[in-house]
Design a protein around this motif. Structure first.
Motif, mmCIF file in Angstrom:
data_model
loop_
_atom_site.group_PDB
_atom_site.id
_atom_site.type_symbol
_atom_site.label_atom_id
_atom_site.label_comp_id
_atom_site.label_asym_id
_atom_site.label_seq_id
_atom_site.Cartn_x
_atom_site.Cartn_y
_atom_site.Cartn_z
ATOM 1 N N LEU A 67 0.818 -1.212 0.000
ATOM 2 C CA LEU A 67 0.000 0.000 0.000
ATOM 3 C C LEU A 67 0.849 1.258 0.000
ATOM 4 O O LEU A 67 1.933 1.294 0.585
ATOM 5 C CB LEU A 67 -0.902 0.011 1.235
ATOM 6 N N SER A 68 0.339 2.305 -0.616
ATOM 7 C CA SER A 68 0.978 3.616 -0.547
ATOM 8 C C SER A 68 0.651 4.253 0.806
ATOM 9 O O SER A 68 -0.193 3.762 1.563
ATOM 10 C CB SER A 68 0.458 4.513 -1.669
ATOM 11 N N GLY A 69 1.309 5.372 1.102
ATOM 12 C CA GLY A 69 1.049 6.067 2.352
ATOM 13 C C GLY A 69 -0.399 6.507 2.477
ATOM 14 O O GLY A 69 -1.020 6.367 3.530
ATOM 15 N N GLY A 70 -0.961 7.030 1.387
ATOM 16 C CA GLY A 70 -2.350 7.475 1.411
ATOM 17 C C GLY A 70 -3.319 6.323 1.594
ATOM 18 O O GLY A 70 -4.323 6.446 2.308
ATOM 19 N N GLU A 71 -3.025 5.195 0.957
ATOM 20 C CA GLU A 71 -3.881 4.021 1.110
ATOM 21 C C GLU A 71 -3.845 3.505 2.546
ATOM 22 O O GLU A 71 -4.868 3.102 3.105
ATOM 23 C CB GLU A 71 -3.442 2.932 0.132
ATOM 24 N N ARG A 72 -2.676 3.527 3.157
ATOM 25 C CA ARG A 72 -2.554 3.079 4.545
ATOM 26 C C ARG A 72 -3.359 3.988 5.489
ATOM 27 O O ARG A 72 -4.020 3.508 6.411
ATOM 28 C CB ARG A 72 -1.085 3.043 4.966
ATOM 29 N N GLN A 73 -3.306 5.283 5.246
ATOM 30 C CA GLN A 73 -4.047 6.211 6.096
ATOM 31 C C GLN A 73 -5.551 6.018 5.943
ATOM 32 O O GLN A 73 -6.305 6.064 6.927
ATOM 33 C CB GLN A 73 -3.656 7.652 5.769
ATOM 34 N N ARG A 74 -6.017 5.809 4.720
ATOM 35 C CA ARG A 74 -7.449 5.585 4.510
ATOM 36 C C ARG A 74 -7.883 4.260 5.120
ATOM 37 O O ARG A 74 -8.978 4.142 5.681
ATOM 38 C CB ARG A 74 -7.778 5.630 3.014
ATOM 39 N N ALA A 75 -7.007 3.252 5.034
ATOM 40 C CA ALA A 75 -7.311 1.965 5.656
ATOM 41 C C ALA A 75 -7.368 2.105 7.176
ATOM 42 O O ALA A 75 -8.221 1.494 7.840
ATOM 43 C CB ALA A 75 -6.259 0.934 5.269
ATOM 44 N N ALA A 76 -6.474 2.901 7.736
ATOM 45 C CA ALA A 76 -6.472 3.124 9.183
ATOM 46 C C ALA A 76 -7.768 3.807 9.628
ATOM 47 O O ALA A 76 -8.333 3.483 10.678
ATOM 48 C CB ALA A 76 -5.262 3.967 9.580
ATOM 49 N N LEU A 77 -8.252 4.746 8.811
ATOM 50 C CA LEU A 77 -9.510 5.414 9.134
ATOM 51 C C LEU A 77 -10.677 4.438 9.054
ATOM 52 O O LEU A 77 -11.561 4.424 9.924
ATOM 53 C CB LEU A 77 -9.731 6.597 8.190
#
Length: 243
Positions: free
Chosen positions: A155-165
């Motif tokens: 995952l990219s950084g943005g994908e990881r953040q959206r997944a965390a949310l």
């Protein structure tokens, strides 16, 4: 599962009560004071930013709010209850009402993204087969439908953040606490994450975001009534209009 709005079936005791309230709270570690004389109220459906220099204690204050740390002085109340008086089972129930987006976005690298996001359901004993449609809707809401089977290292950084949310809101909490959620993403992705948090707030969720990004705060204030709190010299202040 696009996050659900509150049902409105709260007990009379909780109606009108602040979601989180800190009264003259202090926190010390190793003999040194990290925070002191902190008083703040987070009302239901409110939107707050927490800002301050790196190392000022933003993460510590968030942890005091969601029970990962206990204050060394003062009182923290959660949904009208003194957090110090909660037993183990009560604390577990309390934490289900608060979704946390951690700064480091940790995942289990051997599990696909869908299973990582569903972990809170698994831990709480939910039947995942019955949650399939809700989970699919939630993945679509954060824009990760096509990455459902990807492993976290892919995952990219943005994908990881959206997944965390997504993982933070899968239990439909009353409060969402996010620690520097846009710290490792570009401006376009930070705006996407902000939109998701604003949408949660419009659904009635209380939102608390720690950030050092003043541009993000300015962008939010044009969309939602946000209160900005600043930590300075171990104390909490209401930020002025100079942001």
């Amino acid at each position: 599962m696009k996050p659900r709005a509150p049902s409105g079936k709260k007990s009379r005791k909780r109606q009108g009560a602040d979601v989180i309230e800190l009264e003259n709270v202090g926190y010390s570690y190793g003999g040194g004071e990290l925070l002191g004389e902190i008083s703040v109220e987070l009302s239901p459906g409110s939107f707050h930013f927490l800002t301050g220099p790196s190392g000022s204690g933003k993460t510590t204050l968030l942890k005091l709010c969601y029970g990962a740390l206990l204050a060394t002085s003062g009182q923290v109340r959660a949904f009208g209850e003194d957090m110090r008086r909660l037993d183990r089972d009560q604390m577990a129930l309390f934490r289900r009402r608060i979704g946390v987006v951690h700064q480091d976005c940790r995942f289990l690298d051997h599990l696909p993204l869908t299973e990582n996001i569903a972990l809170p359901l698994t831990v709480s004993g939910h039947d995942l087969a019955g949650e399939h449609e809700n989970l699919r809707e939630l993945m679509a809401w954060v824009g990760l439908s096509k990455r459902a089977e990807a492993l976290p290292p892919e995952l990219s950084g943005g994908e990881r953040q959206r997944a965390a949310l997504a993982r933070a809101v899968i239990m439909s909490p009353d409060v969402v606490v996010a620690d520097e959620p846009t710290g490792n993403v570009d401006w376009e992705m930070s705006q996407r994450l902000l939109q998701l948090l604003v949408e949660l707030n419009r659904m009635g969720k209380t939102v608390l975001i720690a950030t050092h990004d003043l541009s993000l705060i300015r962008a939010a204030k044009s969309q939602v009534q946000a209160r900005v709190l600043r930590i300075s010299n171990k104390r909490l202040q209401l930020a002025g209009a100079d942001l």
